[in-house]
Design a protein around this motif. Structure first.
Motif, PDB file in Angstrom:
ATOM      1  N   ARG A 227      94.988 -34.004  11.366  1.00 16.19           N
ATOM      2  CA  ARG A 227      95.184 -34.710  12.631  1.00 16.19           C
ATOM      3  C   ARG A 227      96.214 -34.003  13.506  1.00 16.19           C
ATOM      4  NH1 ARG A 227      98.986 -38.122  14.566  1.00 16.19           N
ATOM      5  NH2 ARG A 227     100.040 -38.303  12.544  1.00 16.19           N
ATOM      6  N   ARG A 228      97.335 -33.659  12.924  1.00 16.95           N
ATOM      7  CA  ARG A 228      98.382 -33.004  13.710  1.00 16.95           C
ATOM      8  C   ARG A 228      97.916 -31.641  14.236  1.00 16.95           C
ATOM      9  NH1 ARG A 228     101.847 -36.070  10.133  1.00 16.95           N
ATOM     10  NH2 ARG A 228     101.413 -34.660   8.394  1.00 16.95           N
ATOM     11  N   GLU A 229      97.166 -30.918  13.417  1.00 17.37           N
ATOM     12  CA  GLU A 229      96.656 -29.614  13.852  1.00 17.37           C
ATOM     13  C   GLU A 229      95.673 -29.754  15.013  1.00 17.37           C
ATOM     14  OE1 GLU A 229      93.620 -26.232  12.088  1.00 17.37           O
ATOM     15  OE2 GLU A 229      94.882 -27.340  10.667  1.00 17.37           O
ATOM     16  N   LEU A 230      94.735 -30.704  14.900  1.00 17.28           N
ATOM     17  CA  LEU A 230      93.754 -30.900  15.958  1.00 17.28           C
ATOM     18  C   LEU A 230      94.395 -31.501  17.212  1.00 17.28           C
ATOM     19  CD1 LEU A 230      90.689 -32.204  13.906  1.00 17.28           C
ATOM     20  CD2 LEU A 230      91.018 -29.924  14.885  1.00 17.28           C
ATOM     21  N   ASN A 231      95.357 -32.398  17.022  1.00  9.07           N
ATOM     22  CA  ASN A 231      96.068 -32.962  18.176  1.00  9.07           C
ATOM     23  C   ASN A 231      96.759 -31.870  18.975  1.00  9.07           C
ATOM     24  OD1 ASN A 231      97.229 -36.199  16.819  1.00  9.07           O
ATOM     25  ND2 ASN A 231      95.198 -35.475  17.399  1.00  9.07           N
ATOM     26  N   ALA A 232      97.376 -30.924  18.272  1.00  7.30           N
ATOM     27  CA  ALA A 232      98.066 -29.826  18.966  1.00  7.30           C
ATOM     28  C   ALA A 232      97.084 -29.000  19.788  1.00  7.30           C
ATOM     29  CB  ALA A 232      98.788 -28.952  17.944  1.00  7.30           C
ATOM     30  N   GLN A 233      95.908 -28.739  19.244  1.00  5.08           N
ATOM     31  CA  GLN A 233      94.906 -27.989  19.989  1.00  5.08           C
ATOM     32  C   GLN A 233      94.400 -28.786  21.189  1.00  5.08           C
ATOM     33  OE1 GLN A 233      91.917 -25.763  17.614  1.00  5.08           O
ATOM     34  NE2 GLN A 233      93.007 -26.508  15.808  1.00  5.08           N
ATOM     35  N   ALA A 234      94.210 -30.094  20.997  1.00  2.00           N
ATOM     36  CA  ALA A 234      93.750 -30.931  22.104  1.00  2.00           C
ATOM     37  C   ALA A 234      94.788 -30.986  23.222  1.00  2.00           C
ATOM     38  CB  ALA A 234      93.434 -32.337  21.594  1.00  2.00           C
ATOM     39  N   LYS A 235      96.059 -31.046  22.843  1.00  6.12           N
ATOM     40  CA  LYS A 235      97.124 -31.038  23.853  1.00  6.12           C
ATOM     41  C   LYS A 235      97.102 -29.728  24.640  1.00  6.12           C
ATOM     42  CE  LYS A 235     100.314 -34.156  21.446  1.00  6.12           C
ATOM     43  NZ  LYS A 235     101.616 -34.298  20.743  1.00  6.12           N
ATOM     44  N   ALA A 236      96.937 -28.624  23.935  1.00  4.72           N
ATOM     45  CA  ALA A 236      96.922 -27.321  24.604  1.00  4.72           C
ATOM     46  C   ALA A 236      95.767 -27.211  25.592  1.00  4.72           C
ATOM     47  CB  ALA A 236      96.843 -26.212  23.563  1.00  4.72           C
TER      48      ALA A 236
ATOM     49  N   GLY B 197     101.279 -39.153  19.516  1.00  7.99           N
ATOM     50  CA  GLY B 197     100.667 -38.766  18.254  1.00  7.99           C
ATOM     51  C   GLY B 197     101.678 -38.409  17.183  1.00  7.99           C
ATOM     52  N   ASP B 198     102.949 -38.732  17.424  1.00  7.98           N
ATOM     53  CA  ASP B 198     103.966 -38.467  16.402  1.00  7.98           C
ATOM     54  C   ASP B 198     103.765 -39.357  15.187  1.00  7.98           C
ATOM     55  OD1 ASP B 198     105.018 -36.729  18.241  1.00  7.98           O
ATOM     56  OD2 ASP B 198     106.688 -38.031  18.823  1.00  7.98           O
ATOM     57  N   ILE B 199     103.225 -40.553  15.417  1.00  9.12           N
ATOM     58  CA  ILE B 199     102.968 -41.505  14.337  1.00  9.12           C
ATOM     59  C   ILE B 199     101.580 -42.102  14.523  1.00  9.12           C
ATOM     60  CG2 ILE B 199     105.414 -42.093  14.020  1.00  9.12           C
ATOM     61  CD1 ILE B 199     104.865 -44.664  15.650  1.00  9.12           C
ATOM     62  N   ARG B 200     101.106 -42.766  13.472  1.00  9.35           N
ATOM     63  CA  ARG B 200      99.921 -43.617  13.541  1.00  9.35           C
ATOM     64  C   ARG B 200     100.373 -45.078  13.484  1.00  9.35           C
ATOM     65  NH1 ARG B 200      97.310 -43.952   9.493  1.00  9.35           N
ATOM     66  NH2 ARG B 200      98.321 -42.566   7.971  1.00  9.35           N
ATOM     67  N   SER B 201      99.422 -45.996  13.692  1.00  4.47           N
ATOM     68  CA  SER B 201      99.767 -47.409  13.725  1.00  4.47           C
ATOM     69  C   SER B 201      98.738 -48.235  12.971  1.00  4.47           C
ATOM     70  CB  SER B 201      99.853 -47.899  15.177  1.00  4.47           C
ATOM     71  OG  SER B 201      98.579 -47.784  15.809  1.00  4.47           O
ATOM     72  N   ALA B 202      99.082 -49.504  12.758  1.00  2.00           N
ATOM     73  CA  ALA B 202      98.159 -50.453  12.137  1.00  2.00           C
ATOM     74  C   ALA B 202      98.281 -51.784  12.853  1.00  2.00           C
ATOM     75  CB  ALA B 202      98.466 -50.610  10.647  1.00  2.00           C
ATOM     76  N   PHE B 203      97.163 -52.482  12.966  1.00  2.24           N
ATOM     77  CA  PHE B 203      97.123 -53.823  13.550  1.00  2.24           C
ATOM     78  C   PHE B 203      96.750 -54.784  12.434  1.00  2.24           C
ATOM     79  CE2 PHE B 203      95.031 -57.342  15.794  1.00  2.24           C
ATOM     80  CZ  PHE B 203      95.982 -57.630  16.766  1.00  2.24           C
ATOM     81  N   ALA B 204      97.708 -55.590  11.989  1.00  3.86           N
ATOM     82  CA  ALA B 204      97.530 -56.424  10.795  1.00  3.86           C
ATOM     83  C   ALA B 204      97.154 -57.844  11.195  1.00  3.86           C
ATOM     84  CB  ALA B 204      98.804 -56.418   9.953  1.00  3.86           C
ATOM     85  N   MET B 205      95.868 -58.104  11.189  1.00  4.36           N
ATOM     86  CA  MET B 205      95.343 -59.426  11.562  1.00  4.36           C
ATOM     87  C   MET B 205      94.503 -60.037  10.445  1.00  4.36           C
ATOM     88  SD  MET B 205      94.773 -61.885  13.716  1.00  4.36           S
ATOM     89  CE  MET B 205      93.569 -63.193  13.926  1.00  4.36           C
ATOM     90  N   THR B 206      93.487 -59.311   9.985  1.00  2.18           N
ATOM     91  CA  THR B 206      92.510 -59.857   9.042  1.00  2.18           C
ATOM     92  C   THR B 206      93.137 -60.142   7.688  1.00  2.18           C
ATOM     93  OG1 THR B 206      90.786 -58.618  10.177  1.00  2.18           O
ATOM     94  CG2 THR B 206      90.259 -59.448   7.987  1.00  2.18           C
ATOM     95  N   GLU B 207      92.696 -61.251   7.045  1.00  7.31           N
ATOM     96  CA  GLU B 207      93.260 -61.682   5.768  1.00  7.31           C
ATOM     97  C   GLU B 207      92.157 -61.982   4.765  1.00  7.31           C
ATOM     98  OE1 GLU B 207      97.092 -64.059   7.706  1.00  7.31           O
ATOM     99  OE2 GLU B 207      95.226 -65.135   7.260  1.00  7.31           O
ATOM    100  N   PRO B 208      92.499 -62.010   3.465  1.00 11.36           N
ATOM    101  CA  PRO B 208      91.533 -62.462   2.465  1.00 11.36           C
ATOM    102  C   PRO B 208      91.225 -63.948   2.669  1.00 11.36           C
ATOM    103  CG  PRO B 208      93.422 -61.362   1.435  1.00 11.36           C
ATOM    104  CD  PRO B 208      93.777 -61.601   2.863  1.00 11.36           C
TER     105      PRO B 208
END
Length: 405
Positions: free
Chosen positions: A46-55, A126-137
């Motif tokens: 991800r970081r490698e491809l993100n860098a290319q996309a930024k360029a 793109g320094d970090i990823r995230s999560a959205f915590a909603m769904t439960e068992p």
């Protein structure tokens, strides 16, 4: 007055550059690793491809300009996201995949200036990823958000969150969390939820296991997560207390449409593969593409793709006007999810044995697309909501003395 549907020159150029990047760089990697993004390198890739996309100037087309993105509206995003979606790694490469894209969108609209600096800025870059915590068992929240069981209780200086979440995309390795927890009432009550922000390393958050699914294009998996006395200070409440469901609507409609955009690209790719195959494969005294039954499948694919694009265009137009767009987003999401599965199924059928083999990507793309009929609301739930609103409108007309006969 004619409706203007053409792209501006800048967006058209962005689409073309995205297509070139996907075809030349991303697709070969996806095919080499059979669509398994973790096997291909996960966050390192991800970081490698993100860098290319930024360029190349194609990174994060949806993110606000002040946070390093291109600031496109929903209508402008659509063809770019679709071009990226031609590869299952494309959303990762351009940093426009779920859940990060939806979280960027919501933070840009709801977060305080301090929260934007702490959470939105590194996520948009793109320094970090995230999560959205909603769904439960079960018996917790799923398609019915009012079943929310995770609780947040006031303590000095903030809140403590306790509960279990499941199917949390990108949870493993997430650098930040958006957590939906109940702050009023009991499970089953309408409303009473609040959204909370937390850094990835917050004490008490445990990623317990991967819930293995068909799709392989998401970094960080779809995980089961436990929150044990997770402390969130008052300044990290996202929006107002008890208004989490209302704020979540800022994310849900647009996120459903960006799902349609991305998987539209996947379906277009499958259709193109099938058309190439039937145009060259000989059988029954000619090319398969000259046979009536094959032509019907090709035509039905064209119809499903065109209808999906049209419904997506309508929904994006409404969202860009600031409308809630509940009906149009549900219609586009439900139709698109089912249409893309039909396109993949016909494409596999047209390619015969190769269609179900690893020589072509169609079978694994079908697995990726199949999940869309469940993600962001099962088709049945969207149909229920559409019907409920339609009948409600009819009732209001009748009560107001209106007639339809």
């Amino acid at each position: 007055m004619a409706v203007e549907l053409s792209l501006g020159d800048e967006v058209a150029d962005l689409v073309e550059r995205t297509r070139t990047f996907i075809d030349d760089v991303v697709l070969p990697i996806e095919n080499r690793y059979a669509g398994d993004v973790m096997a291909a390198g996960g966050d390192d890739l991800r970081r490698e491809l993100n860098a290319q996309a930024k360029a190349l100037g194609i990174f994060a087309p949806h993110a606000p300009v002040e946070f390093g993105g291109l600031g496109l509206n929903m209508s402008e995003r659509s063809p770019v996201f679709t071009a990226a979606g031609h590869s299952t790694f494309g959303p990762v490469a351009l940093h426009l995949g779920a859940p990060d894209e939806g979280n960027v969108h919501m933070l840009a609209h709801i977060a305080s200036p301090e929260q934007k600096d702490r959470y939105l800025a590194p996520l948009a870059r793109g320094d970090i990823r995230s999560a959205f915590a909603m769904t439960e068992p079960s018996p917790g929240a799923g398609s019915d958000p009012n079943a929310l069981c995770t609780t947040a209780v006031r303590v000095p200086g903030g809140w403590k969150i306790n509960g279990v979440k499941r199917f949390i995309t990108g949870a493993d390795g997430a650098g930040m969390w958006i957590i939906m927890a109940r702050t009023r009432g009991e499970a089953g009550d309408r409303g009473g939820a609040t959204m909370f922000l937390a850094p990835g390393e917050a004490a008490g958050i445990s990623v317990d296991r991967y819930v293995h699914t068909y799709d392989r294009g998401m970094i960080g998996g779809h995980c089961e997560v436990t929150f044990r006395d997770v402390f969130v200070p008052d300044e990290d409440v996202l929006g107002e207390v008890d208004e989490g469901y209302r704020y979540a609507q800022v994310r849900l409609g647009p996120a459903r449409m960006t799902h349609v955009m991305r998987w539209l690209g996947t379906a277009e790719r499958a259709h193109a593969i099938a058309c190439d195959y039937v145009d060259t494969r000989e059988g029954f005294g000619g090319r398969l593409g000259d046979l009536g039954m094959i032509q019907q499948m090709v035509a039905d694919n064209e119809i499903d793709l065109a209808a999906s694009r049209s419904l997506l265009t309508q929904a994006c137009w409404e969202l860009d006007r600031g409308e809630h767009a509940s009906d149009s987003t549900s219609i586009a999401k439900t139709f698109g999810a089912e249409a893309f599965s039909r396109v993949l199924d016909r494409s596999i059928q047209m390619c015969g044995g190769l269609g179900v083999s690893e020589d072509l990507p169609l079978a694994r793309l079908a697995n990726e697309v199949r999940a869309f009929r469940i993600y962001d609301g099962p088709s049945e739930v969207h149909r229920w909501a559409l019907a409920k609103r339609a009948v409600g409108r009819a009732r209001k007309r009748r009560e107001a003395g209106g007639t339809v006969a």
